[in-house]
Design a protein around this motif. Structure first.
Motif, short mmCIF file in Angstrom:
data_model
loop_
_atom_site.label_atom_id
_atom_site.label_comp_id
_atom_site.label_asym_id
_atom_site.label_seq_id
_atom_site.Cartn_x
_atom_site.Cartn_y
_atom_site.Cartn_z
N VAL A 66 -31.22 21.58 28.26
CA VAL A 66 -32.66 21.80 28.33
C VAL A 66 -33.34 20.82 27.39
O VAL A 66 -32.96 20.72 26.21
N THR A 67 -34.34 20.10 27.91
CA THR A 67 -35.14 19.20 27.08
C THR A 67 -36.42 19.92 26.68
O THR A 67 -37.17 20.37 27.54
N LYS A 68 -36.64 20.04 25.38
CA LYS A 68 -37.81 20.76 24.89
C LYS A 68 -38.70 19.84 24.06
O LYS A 68 -38.21 18.98 23.33
N ASP A 69 -40.01 20.05 24.19
CA ASP A 69 -40.95 19.39 23.31
C ASP A 69 -40.81 19.98 21.90
O ASP A 69 -40.15 21.02 21.71
N ALA A 70 -41.46 19.36 20.94
CA ALA A 70 -41.45 19.90 19.58
C ALA A 70 -42.06 21.30 19.57
O ALA A 70 -42.97 21.60 20.34
N PHE A 71 -41.52 22.16 18.72
CA PHE A 71 -42.04 23.52 18.61
C PHE A 71 -41.91 23.98 17.17
O PHE A 71 -41.43 23.25 16.30
N ARG A 72 -42.33 25.22 16.94
CA ARG A 72 -42.15 25.83 15.62
C ARG A 72 -41.31 27.08 15.73
O ARG A 72 -41.44 27.84 16.70
N LEU A 73 -40.46 27.25 14.75
CA LEU A 73 -39.77 28.52 14.58
C LEU A 73 -40.58 29.32 13.57
O LEU A 73 -40.84 28.83 12.47
N VAL A 74 -40.98 30.52 13.96
CA VAL A 74 -41.86 31.33 13.11
C VAL A 74 -41.25 32.71 12.93
O VAL A 74 -40.79 33.33 13.91
N GLY A 75 -41.21 33.20 11.71
CA GLY A 75 -40.68 34.53 11.44
C GLY A 75 -40.45 34.74 9.96
O GLY A 75 -41.25 34.31 9.13
N PRO A 95 -49.34 32.40 11.30
CA PRO A 95 -50.00 33.21 10.26
C PRO A 95 -49.51 32.82 8.87
O PRO A 95 -48.34 32.45 8.69
N ASP A 96 -50.38 32.89 7.89
CA ASP A 96 -50.06 32.43 6.54
C ASP A 96 -48.93 33.23 5.90
O ASP A 96 -48.23 32.72 5.02
N ASP A 97 -48.74 34.48 6.30
CA ASP A 97 -47.75 35.33 5.63
C ASP A 97 -46.37 35.25 6.26
O ASP A 97 -45.47 35.99 5.88
N LEU A 98 -46.17 34.35 7.25
CA LEU A 98 -44.86 34.20 7.89
C LEU A 98 -44.27 32.83 7.57
O LEU A 98 -45.00 31.87 7.30
N ASP A 99 -42.95 32.75 7.58
CA ASP A 99 -42.26 31.48 7.38
C ASP A 99 -42.34 30.66 8.66
O ASP A 99 -42.39 31.20 9.77
N SER A 100 -42.31 29.34 8.50
CA SER A 100 -42.42 28.45 9.65
C SER A 100 -41.53 27.24 9.46
O SER A 100 -41.44 26.70 8.35
#
Length: 286
Positions: free
Chosen positions: A131-140, A212-217
């Motif tokens: 799977v080819t994916k564009d850039a994204f963010r992992l958030v949690g 959101p500011d209170d989550l890791d990214s």
């Protein structure tokens, strides 16, 4: 690939008394330095640096017992600048200091020379897709935890249980692309895949949404991902899939791992005994 890995191992063996040159080993194996280190650890079960240390001290043990040179000369040949440093390293592997080993003819431990070969263990094939994916963010949310190869990781279990359910629902609502829903992520593994190596564990989602500011990214670069699926006993089926990807799939296919997080999406069946799992590994053509 196995032939090239064994050529790299031959090169390493001939130069054990010289500084470790990982870029040259990776060049011989025709893979990146990052991939060479990760693949070696997965196949060998120990980090490359630890294997080299054990091999050097194995050969140093033979020199110590031979008694033809001073202990300092032996220490310098195998990369130690003093008798004290050499004695500490020697004892950590052999269980006895070099002076005592020479005096008493002690029993020493040996790290065998390593080579890799293909072992056919049945007719089971591995299904995968790219799977080819564009850039994204992992958030949690994330925690630094030790790696556990077999069974449940108690550190991860305790971490996940401590996450407020409201926070989990907020995180899950941010999911807007594959792999959908809450995912488990391993990142920043401390140089190897040996038991106890530390890594960042993420409980989060893959998203392009505002964070959101209170989550890791964690920003993740665009690229290709090899995606594998398994169904079976949890967590063993997922752990075995992870192992098989590195020990079987990579040596048999023209891909190498690239820097990036390793993502798993797990859906546990009612009762908790089995699960469907999907494993996403960042890859590029070798």
């Amino acid at each position: 690939m196995l032939d090239r890995l064994n050529q790299a191992m031959d090169h390493l063996e001939q130069r054990l008394d010289r500084p470790l040159d990982v870029p040259e080993l990776a060049r011989i194996a025709c893979v990146s330095e990052h991939h060479f280190r990760r693949l070696f650890s997965a196949l060998a079960g120990v980090p490359l640096s630890e294997y080299v240390r054990r091999r050097r001290l194995t050969l140093a043990g033979a020199d110590v017992l031979a008694g033809r040179e001073s202990l300092l000369d032996v220490a310098v040949r195998w990369g130690y600048g003093s008798n004290e440093a050499f004695a500490r390293a020697f004892r950590s592997v052999h269980g006895v200091g070099p002076a005592e080993a020479r005096r008493t003819g002690a029993v020493l431990r040996s790290q065998p020379r390593m080579s890799f070969r293909l072992v056919v263990e049945g007719s089971t094939s591995m299904d995968y897709r790219i799977v080819t994916k564009d850039a994204f963010r992992l958030v949690g949310v994330k925690a630094r935890v030790p790696l556990v190869h077999e069974g449940m990781n108690p550190h991860i279990v305790a971490f996940v249980k401590g996450i407020d359910p409201t926070t989990v629902r907020r995180i899950e609502a941010l999911s807007d692309q594959e792999p959908h829903g809450i995912v488990n992520v391993s990142d920043d593994l401390a140089g190897s895949r040996e038991e106890g190596a530390e890594l960042d564990y993420w409980h989060g989602v893959v998203t392009g949404a505002e964070v959101p500011d209170d989550l890791d990214s964690l920003p993740v670069e665009a690229g290709d991902w090899a995606v594998f699926r398994s169904t079976g006993a949890f967590p063993q089926a997922l752990q075995y899939l992870w192992r098989d990807v590195f020990t079987q799939w990579f040596p048999s296919n023209p891909y190498e791992i690239r820097p990036g997080p390793e993502i798993s999406r797990v859906r546990i069946a009612e009762g908790g005994g089995t699960a469907d799992a999907e494993l996403w590994i960042p890859v590029r053509r070798a």
